[in-house]
Design a protein around this motif. Structure first.
Motif, short mmCIF file in Angstrom:
data_model
loop_
_atom_site.label_atom_id
_atom_site.label_comp_id
_atom_site.label_asym_id
_atom_site.label_seq_id
_atom_site.Cartn_x
_atom_site.Cartn_y
_atom_site.Cartn_z
N GLY A 56 0.78 -1.22 0.00
CA GLY A 56 0.00 0.00 0.00
C GLY A 56 0.82 1.28 0.00
N LEU A 57 2.08 1.19 -0.41
CA LEU A 57 2.96 2.36 -0.41
C LEU A 57 3.00 3.04 -1.78
CD1 LEU A 57 5.83 0.73 1.65
CD2 LEU A 57 4.08 2.33 2.47
N ILE A 58 2.70 2.28 -2.81
CA ILE A 58 2.68 2.78 -4.19
C ILE A 58 1.42 2.25 -4.85
CG2 ILE A 58 3.79 2.54 -6.46
CD1 ILE A 58 6.46 2.55 -5.10
N ASP A 59 0.79 3.09 -5.68
CA ASP A 59 -0.32 2.66 -6.52
C ASP A 59 0.21 2.34 -7.91
OD1 ASP A 59 -2.52 2.84 -4.79
OD2 ASP A 59 -2.74 4.99 -5.16
N LYS A 60 -0.40 1.36 -8.54
CA LYS A 60 -0.02 0.95 -9.89
C LYS A 60 -1.21 1.19 -10.81
CE LYS A 60 1.42 -3.33 -12.22
NZ LYS A 60 1.75 -4.75 -11.93
#
Length: 95
Positions: A54-58
Motif C-alpha cells: 500500500g505504499l505505491i499505486d499501480k
C-alpha cells in the motif's frame, strides 16, 4: 518502512521524484544511482511488493506501460524515514 529492503526504499524515493514514474524510467534512475544494470526480475517483483504493502499505486499509462505513484501512506513513510535519518545524521560534517 522497517520491513522494506534498501532497494524497496529506493524505489519509493524514485517514484516520489519522477514526473511520470513508469517501469523503464524507474529502472534507468536506479541504474544511474547503482551504476550497474537493474534486471527486470529484480525491479518488477519489488515494485509489486511495495504496491501490495500500500505504499505505491499501480495504474496504466497505456496498454503496455504501467505507471506508479506514491500513496499517502507511502509519502508519510518516506517523511518518517527522513526524520529518523535526520536524528542520526543531521548535517554531515567533514572533519
Amino acid at each position: 518502512m522497517y520491513d522494506l529492503t534498501a532497494f524497496q526504499r529506493d524505489l519509493l524515493s524514485v517514484v516520489a521524484g519522477l514526473d511520470e514514474p513508469h517501469g523503464l524510467a524507474i529502472k534507468e534512475e536506479l541504474e544511474d544511482y547503482y551504476e550497474k544494470e537493474v534486471h527486470h526480475g529484480r525491479l518488477y517483483p519489488n515494485l509489486d511488493t511495495v504496491v501490495d504493502k500500500g505504499l505505491i499505486d499501480k495504474g496504466h499509462l497505456d496498454r503496455r506501460t504501467n505507471i506508479y505513484s506514491l500513496t499517502q501512506r507511502g509519502q508519510r513513510e518516506l517523511e518518517a524515514r527522513r526524520e529518523w535519518e535526520d536524528e542520526y545524521v543531521g548535517e554531515v560534517r567533514v572533519s
